[in-house]
Scaffold this motif. Structure first.
Motif, PDB file in Angstrom:
ATOM      1  N   SER A  21     105.445  -9.107 -10.747  1.00 35.22           N
ATOM      2  CA  SER A  21     104.158  -9.240 -11.614  1.00 35.22           C
ATOM      3  C   SER A  21     103.061  -9.725 -10.890  1.00 35.22           C
ATOM      4  O   SER A  21     101.955  -9.167 -11.191  1.00 35.22           O
ATOM      5  N   THR A  22     103.281 -10.804  -9.995  1.00 35.06           N
ATOM      6  CA  THR A  22     101.840 -11.305  -9.075  1.00 35.06           C
ATOM      7  C   THR A  22     101.262 -10.076  -8.513  1.00 35.06           C
ATOM      8  O   THR A  22     100.109  -9.908  -8.451  1.00 35.06           O
ATOM      9  N   VAL A  23     102.189  -9.189  -7.870  1.00 32.89           N
ATOM     10  CA  VAL A  23     101.584  -8.094  -6.902  1.00 32.89           C
ATOM     11  C   VAL A  23     101.047  -6.939  -7.766  1.00 32.89           C
ATOM     12  O   VAL A  23     100.123  -6.291  -7.544  1.00 32.89           O
ATOM     13  N   ALA A  24     101.777  -6.749  -9.013  1.00 31.42           N
ATOM     14  CA  ALA A  24     101.692  -5.393  -9.658  1.00 31.42           C
ATOM     15  C   ALA A  24     100.722  -5.453 -10.852  1.00 31.42           C
ATOM     16  O   ALA A  24     100.098  -4.624 -11.185  1.00 31.42           O
ATOM     17  N   ALA A  25     100.310  -6.664 -11.419  1.00 32.29           N
ATOM     18  CA  ALA A  25      99.543  -6.722 -12.599  1.00 32.29           C
ATOM     19  C   ALA A  25      98.189  -6.582 -12.137  1.00 32.29           C
ATOM     20  O   ALA A  25      97.627  -6.632 -11.280  1.00 32.29           O
ATOM     21  N   LYS A  26      97.622  -5.932 -13.316  1.00 32.84           N
ATOM     22  CA  LYS A  26      96.186  -5.373 -13.098  1.00 32.84           C
ATOM     23  C   LYS A  26      95.274  -6.347 -13.490  1.00 32.84           C
ATOM     24  O   LYS A  26      94.399  -6.675 -12.522  1.00 32.84           O
ATOM     25  N   ASN A  27      95.676  -7.226 -14.157  1.00 30.65           N
ATOM     26  CA  ASN A  27      94.760  -8.480 -14.690  1.00 30.65           C
ATOM     27  C   ASN A  27      95.211  -9.816 -13.884  1.00 30.65           C
ATOM     28  O   ASN A  27      96.311 -10.106 -13.849  1.00 30.65           O
ATOM     29  N   PRO A  28      94.085 -10.206 -13.166  1.00 31.53           N
ATOM     30  CA  PRO A  28      94.677 -11.350 -12.265  1.00 31.53           C
ATOM     31  C   PRO A  28      95.205 -12.684 -12.995  1.00 31.53           C
ATOM     32  O   PRO A  28      95.961 -13.239 -12.353  1.00 31.53           O
ATOM     33  N   ILE A  29      94.721 -12.839 -14.302  1.00 32.37           N
ATOM     34  CA  ILE A  29      95.401 -13.859 -14.957  1.00 32.37           C
ATOM     35  C   ILE A  29      96.725 -13.689 -15.149  1.00 32.37           C
ATOM     36  O   ILE A  29      97.722 -14.646 -15.018  1.00 32.37           O
ATOM     37  N   ARG A  30      97.426 -12.485 -15.255  1.00 30.71           N
ATOM     38  CA  ARG A  30      98.839 -12.104 -15.287  1.00 30.71           C
ATOM     39  C   ARG A  30      99.425 -12.527 -13.821  1.00 30.71           C
ATOM     40  O   ARG A  30     100.716 -13.035 -13.844  1.00 30.71           O
ATOM     41  N   SER A  31      98.647 -12.046 -12.868  1.00 30.28           N
ATOM     42  CA  SER A  31      99.190 -12.442 -11.516  1.00 30.28           C
ATOM     43  C   SER A  31      99.390 -13.810 -11.321  1.00 30.28           C
ATOM     44  O   SER A  31     100.227 -14.457 -10.790  1.00 30.28           O
ATOM     45  N   ALA A  32      98.410 -14.670 -11.790  1.00 25.83           N
ATOM     46  CA  ALA A  32      98.693 -16.050 -11.818  1.00 25.83           C
ATOM     47  C   ALA A  32      99.727 -16.603 -12.483  1.00 25.83           C
ATOM     48  O   ALA A  32     100.503 -17.466 -11.918  1.00 25.83           O
ATOM     49  N   VAL A  33      99.955 -16.186 -13.755  1.00 28.39           N
ATOM     50  CA  VAL A  33     101.294 -16.609 -14.345  1.00 28.39           C
ATOM     51  C   VAL A  33     102.418 -15.982 -13.617  1.00 28.39           C
ATOM     52  O   VAL A  33     103.605 -16.709 -13.375  1.00 28.39           O
ATOM     53  N   GLY A  34     102.346 -14.826 -13.025  1.00 27.11           N
ATOM     54  CA  GLY A  34     103.658 -14.567 -12.238  1.00 27.11           C
ATOM     55  C   GLY A  34     103.990 -15.420 -10.890  1.00 27.11           C
ATOM     56  O   GLY A  34     105.222 -15.887 -10.650  1.00 27.11           O
ATOM     57  N   LEU A  35     102.914 -15.792 -10.311  1.00 24.57           N
ATOM     58  CA  LEU A  35     103.052 -16.657  -9.402  1.00 24.57           C
ATOM     59  C   LEU A  35     103.541 -18.259  -9.672  1.00 24.57           C
ATOM     60  O   LEU A  35     104.121 -18.378  -8.954  1.00 24.57           O
TER      61      LEU A  35
ATOM     62  N   VAL B  26      98.684  -3.656  -0.153  1.00 24.45           N
ATOM     63  CA  VAL B  26      98.277  -2.597  -1.227  1.00 24.45           C
ATOM     64  C   VAL B  26      97.180  -3.068  -1.991  1.00 24.45           C
ATOM     65  O   VAL B  26      96.201  -2.243  -2.139  1.00 24.45           O
ATOM     66  N   ARG B  27      97.096  -4.337  -2.460  1.00 22.92           N
ATOM     67  CA  ARG B  27      96.149  -4.569  -3.439  1.00 22.92           C
ATOM     68  C   ARG B  27      94.728  -4.691  -2.564  1.00 22.92           C
ATOM     69  O   ARG B  27      94.569  -5.154  -1.476  1.00 22.92           O
ATOM     70  N   ARG B  28      93.632  -4.403  -3.431  1.00 26.95           N
ATOM     71  CA  ARG B  28      92.428  -4.682  -2.803  1.00 26.95           C
ATOM     72  C   ARG B  28      91.641  -5.914  -3.712  1.00 26.95           C
ATOM     73  O   ARG B  28      90.263  -5.896  -3.276  1.00 26.95           O
ATOM     74  N   ASN B  29      92.198  -6.496  -4.471  1.00 26.89           N
ATOM     75  CA  ASN B  29      91.642  -7.799  -5.241  1.00 26.89           C
ATOM     76  C   ASN B  29      91.830  -8.776  -4.577  1.00 26.89           C
ATOM     77  O   ASN B  29      92.775  -9.070  -4.305  1.00 26.89           O
ATOM     78  N   ILE B  30      90.803  -9.395  -4.073  1.00 28.61           N
ATOM     79  CA  ILE B  30      90.875 -10.578  -3.032  1.00 28.61           C
ATOM     80  C   ILE B  30      91.624 -11.429  -3.729  1.00 28.61           C
ATOM     81  O   ILE B  30      92.509 -12.532  -3.192  1.00 28.61           O
ATOM     82  N   LEU B  31      91.753 -11.716  -4.902  1.00 28.04           N
ATOM     83  CA  LEU B  31      92.266 -12.890  -5.625  1.00 28.04           C
ATOM     84  C   LEU B  31      93.877 -12.721  -5.680  1.00 28.04           C
ATOM     85  O   LEU B  31      94.530 -13.555  -5.034  1.00 28.04           O
ATOM     86  N   VAL B  32      94.317 -11.532  -5.628  1.00 32.01           N
ATOM     87  CA  VAL B  32      95.418 -11.024  -5.819  1.00 32.01           C
ATOM     88  C   VAL B  32      96.220 -11.140  -4.387  1.00 32.01           C
ATOM     89  O   VAL B  32      97.359 -11.561  -4.156  1.00 32.01           O
ATOM     90  N   GLN B  33      95.144 -10.792  -3.465  1.00 35.75           N
ATOM     91  CA  GLN B  33      95.658 -10.875  -2.022  1.00 35.75           C
ATOM     92  C   GLN B  33      95.955 -12.354  -1.676  1.00 35.75           C
ATOM     93  O   GLN B  33      96.994 -12.675  -0.964  1.00 35.75           O
TER      94      GLN B  33
END
Lengths: 204, 103
Positions: A21-35, B26-33
Motif C-alpha cells: 500500500s505504500t507503493v501503490a496508494a495514490k494519496n501520499p498520506i495512505r502511503s505514509a500509513v502503509g509505511l 515506478v512511482r513519480r511522486n518524490i514523497l512516495v519514492q
C-alpha cells in the motif's frame, strides 16, 4: 502451527500489505500509513528475533520521527502532494515491476530450498542477546569511531536540512534614508528615475 | 511449518526490498519514492538482524542495523528538505519535473 509461527505469519502479512500500500496508494498520506504499518510489523519481528533494543529504536526513530516528518511535509504541501501519474507508461512499468517481483521472489524461494544448506531452525537465544546493555556496550567499545561519525553526520544533516528548506529572505523595500531635503537633492526622487537618462540641455 | 527458519525472514526481507525498489522505479511522486527508500532500508535491517540471530557469536549485525537507522533518519531529513526546496522552485512534487539540468 505454533504460536511463534502464527506471530511471524501475522507480522509478515502486515508488513507486506503495508509495503504494497505504500507503493501503490495514490494519496501520499495512505502511503505514509502503509509505511507505518510495515515499520511496526518489522519492529515486532525484531522482538521475535530477540533484538529488543533495535525494536525500541525502530519504533522511536522510524515510527516516531521519520513517518511524522513525512506526514508534516504532506500536510505542508496540501493537495499538491498528489501528482497525476502518466497512465500509459505507468501501466507498462507496473506490469514490468510485477514480473520482476515474481521472478526474483521465485529465485529466492529456489535458493532457499536448494542452495542454502540444511534448514536449521533458529536455536535458543543467549540470555543477554540483543539487550540495550549488550548493544550499547558493543557500540561504545567496538564501534566508537563510527558512532562519533554518525553523530557528526546527524548534526550536518540537521543543519543542511534547515539551510536547504529555509525560504529565501524577501527583498527589502528601499528604505527612506536621511532627512527629507537631503533626499531631494542627493539623487533621483523615485528609484525608477535612476534608470532614465538625464534630460539634455539642448532639448529644452 | 517447522519452527522458525532464518530463511523465512530473509525471504520476507527480499520481498519487502523488491517492493521498495519497484516503487522507487515506478512511482513519480518524490514523497512516495522517499518512502520506498525507507522500505528498502528496513528490509536490509530485517535481514541483518535475522542473520545475527542465527549466528550469535557477536552482535555486529545489531550494530550495523543501528547505524543504518541513524543514516536513514539523516537521509529522510535531507531528502524532505530537498523536496521542499524543489517544490518551492517548481510547485510540483513530480520527479519528472526535475529537469532543470536537462535543458
Amino acid at each position: 502451527m505454533s504460536v511463534g509461527s502464527l506471530f511471524f505469519s501475522v507480522c509478515a502479512l502486515v508488513a507486506l500489505v503495508g509495503a504494497v500500500s505504500t507503493v501503490a496508494a495514490k494519496n501520499p498520506i495512505r502511503s505514509a500509513v502503509g509505511l507505518l504499518a510495515t515499520i511496526v510489523a518489522i519492529a515486532a519481528l525484531f522482538l521475535k528475533l530477540a533484538a529488543q533494543f533495535l525494536a525500541a529504536i525502530q519504533l522511536i526513530v522510524y515510527a516516531g520521527a521519520v513517518v511524522v516528518l513525512f506526514v508534516f511535509v504532506i500536510m505542508l504541501l496540501g493537495p499538491d502532494a498528489t501528482t497525476g501519474e502518466r497512465p500509459a507508461r505507468l501501466r507498462l512499468s507496473r506490469w514490468g515491476g510485477a514480473v520482476l517481483l515474481a521472478a526474483i521472489t521465485g529465485a529466492a524461494l529456489f535458493v532457499m530450498r536448494k542452495g542454502f544448506g540444511p534448514l536449521v531452525p533458529l536455536g535458543p537465544v543467549r540470555a543477554d542477546f540483543g539487550s540495550t546493555e549488550a548493544v550499547g556496550g558493543l557500540v561504545f567499545r567496538g564501534g566508537l569511531v563510527p558512532f562519533e561519525i554518525a553523530t557528526a553526520l546527524l548534526i550536518v544533516a540537521v543543519v543542511g536540512a534547515i539551510a536547504v528548506a529555509r525560504s529565501k529572505p524577501q527583498p527589502k523595500k528601499p528604505r527612506a534614508e536621511g532627512h527629507e531635503t537631503r533626499r531631494l537633492f542627493a539623487g533621483p526622487l523615485h528609484p525608477r528615475d535612476a534608470e532614465r537618462p538625464l534630460p539634455k540641455e539642448s532639448a529644452r | 511449518m517447522m519452527g522458525q527458519l532464518v530463511q523465512h525472514y530473509v525471504l520476507l526481507s527480499t520481498v519487502i526490498f523488491l517492493i521498495g525498489a519497484i516503487g522507487f522505479l515506478v512511482r513519480r511522486n518524490i514523497l512516495v519514492q522517499l518512502m520506498s527508500i525507507e522500505l528498502m532500508l528496513n528490509a536490509v535491517n530485517l535481514a541483518l538482524v535475522a542473520f545475527n540471530r542465527q549466528h550469535q557469536g557477536n552482535m555486529n549485525g545489531h550494530m550495523f542495523a543501528f547505524f543504518v537507522i541513524a543514516v536513514a533518519a539523516a537521509e529522510a531529513a535531507v531528502g524532505l528538505a530537498i523536496l521542499l526546496a524543489f517544490y518551492r522552485l517548481k510547485a510540483s512534487v513530480n520527479s519528472d519535473d526535475a529537469d532543470t539540468l536537462k535543458h
